[in-house]
Design a protein around this motif. Sequence first.
Motif, mmCIF file in Angstrom:
data_model
loop_
_atom_site.group_PDB
_atom_site.id
_atom_site.type_symbol
_atom_site.label_atom_id
_atom_site.label_comp_id
_atom_site.label_asym_id
_atom_site.label_seq_id
_atom_site.Cartn_x
_atom_site.Cartn_y
_atom_site.Cartn_z
ATOM 1 N N GLU A 46 11.834 -11.230 8.164
ATOM 2 C CA GLU A 46 10.516 -11.185 8.817
ATOM 3 C C GLU A 46 10.608 -11.623 10.269
ATOM 4 O O GLU A 46 9.835 -11.152 11.109
ATOM 5 C CB GLU A 46 9.535 -12.088 8.065
ATOM 6 C CG GLU A 46 8.947 -11.460 6.818
ATOM 7 C CD GLU A 46 7.708 -10.629 7.129
ATOM 8 O OE1 GLU A 46 7.006 -10.935 8.107
ATOM 9 O OE2 GLU A 46 7.459 -9.672 6.382
ATOM 10 N N SER A 47 11.537 -12.508 10.581
ATOM 11 C CA SER A 47 11.679 -12.960 11.963
ATOM 12 C C SER A 47 12.225 -11.855 12.856
ATOM 13 O O SER A 47 12.044 -11.882 14.076
ATOM 14 C CB SER A 47 12.594 -14.190 12.031
ATOM 15 O OG SER A 47 13.943 -13.846 11.740
ATOM 16 N N ASN B 117 10.392 -7.351 -1.321
ATOM 17 C CA ASN B 117 11.120 -8.618 -1.279
ATOM 18 C C ASN B 117 12.342 -8.596 -0.360
ATOM 19 O O ASN B 117 13.009 -9.608 -0.202
ATOM 20 C CB ASN B 117 11.499 -9.089 -2.684
ATOM 21 C CG ASN B 117 12.483 -8.178 -3.398
ATOM 22 O OD1 ASN B 117 13.195 -7.379 -2.788
ATOM 23 N ND2 ASN B 117 12.517 -8.285 -4.724
ATOM 24 N N ILE B 118 12.633 -7.433 0.260
ATOM 25 C CA ILE B 118 13.684 -7.444 1.297
ATOM 26 C C ILE B 118 13.234 -8.260 2.507
ATOM 27 O O ILE B 118 14.064 -8.698 3.301
ATOM 28 C CB ILE B 118 14.073 -6.022 1.760
ATOM 29 C CG1 ILE B 118 12.905 -5.338 2.466
ATOM 30 C CG2 ILE B 118 14.611 -5.193 0.595
ATOM 31 C CD1 ILE B 118 13.301 -4.100 3.242
ATOM 32 N N GLY C 261 18.894 -2.368 11.811
ATOM 33 C CA GLY C 261 20.150 -3.101 11.740
ATOM 34 C C GLY C 261 19.930 -4.601 11.710
ATOM 35 O O GLY C 261 20.646 -5.333 11.016
ATOM 36 N N GLY C 262 18.918 -5.076 12.445
ATOM 37 C CA GLY C 262 18.630 -6.506 12.463
ATOM 38 C C GLY C 262 18.163 -7.026 11.116
ATOM 39 O O GLY C 262 18.531 -8.136 10.707
ATOM 40 N N VAL C 263 17.355 -6.256 10.392
ATOM 41 C CA VAL C 263 16.892 -6.676 9.069
ATOM 42 C C VAL C 263 18.066 -6.708 8.087
ATOM 43 O O VAL C 263 18.188 -7.630 7.275
ATOM 44 C CB VAL C 263 15.772 -5.756 8.562
ATOM 45 C CG1 VAL C 263 15.428 -6.068 7.107
ATOM 46 C CG2 VAL C 263 14.521 -5.907 9.430
ATOM 47 N N CYS D 291 10.751 4.418 5.380
ATOM 48 C CA CYS D 291 12.103 4.937 5.134
ATOM 49 C C CYS D 291 13.150 3.852 5.352
ATOM 50 O O CYS D 291 14.147 3.773 4.620
ATOM 51 C CB CYS D 291 12.394 6.155 6.007
ATOM 52 S SG CYS D 291 12.198 5.909 7.785
ATOM 53 N N GLY D 292 12.928 2.978 6.325
ATOM 54 C CA GLY D 292 13.863 1.893 6.582
ATOM 55 C C GLY D 292 13.929 0.901 5.430
ATOM 56 O O GLY D 292 15.022 0.616 4.913
ATOM 57 N N PRO D 293 12.789 0.337 4.996
ATOM 58 C CA PRO D 293 12.831 -0.585 3.864
ATOM 59 C C PRO D 293 13.399 0.026 2.585
ATOM 60 O O PRO D 293 14.126 -0.657 1.845
ATOM 61 C CB PRO D 293 11.353 -0.971 3.681
ATOM 62 C CG PRO D 293 10.794 -0.891 5.068
ATOM 63 C CD PRO D 293 11.472 0.307 5.666
#
Length: 238
Positions: free
Chosen positions: A106-107, A99-100, A127-129, A67-69
């Motif tokens: 990824e970090s 590709n997000i 939120g960080g992504v 759901c987040g991606p």
Amino acid sequence: MNRLKFIAAVAVAVGFSSAQAETLPLPDGVISLASPEGGAMLFGAEANTDYFPLSIHFATQDNPAYCGPATIAMVLNALDVPRPASDMTLGLGMFDQENIFTPAAESVMPATAIVNPPYGMTINQFGGVLAAHNLDVEVVHAADSDLDTFRDAAITQLKDDDHFILVNYLRKAIGQEEGGHISPLGAYDEDTDRFLILDVTRYKYPPIWVEATALFDAMNTTDSANDGKTRGYVSVSR
């Protein structure tokens, strides 16, 4: 509402309606966007600007943990963030749920971690992504806010297609099945004091109108995967 927006809204609502037969029964107290009442609420909503760019880029999550991606992909496309290069699309590609995950994203949260226990993303990881894509992001835990503050912030941003508001809530708190979930808000109807959740689990539930109080209470729930902090909402803009 101008004619083009009306046509776009009708087209998307028809698409939601065609998928509704496959979804789970809705609990009492929520209203499907695909119902006559729900459609009328969208057209009469005092704050519905965000609905149009989000609905154009609507994404159904690829698996139960995504759901987040799915929400992130929708927002990046709605904000017209520069797309990833692609030989097939001459550099004009769209963001998707794979590709997000740029090296910077990824970090913060590796894609592989989302599909392993405890599954999904916490609101802080989410939120960080988003922030890893050079966006202006504010994460607000419900325990650090209140209903009126949330309502005011959400209405302001729903009227401005340069800002979006995304919610992390507990499904069972509004009578759905069952765990934590993330999706964007699309509109607010003042007459009923309801927000429209553009649920990215389209195979499970349609977009629904939820009373502001019920939504805030569903956000104001403890997320054991996030050190016992509450869920909440995320404001994002470029």
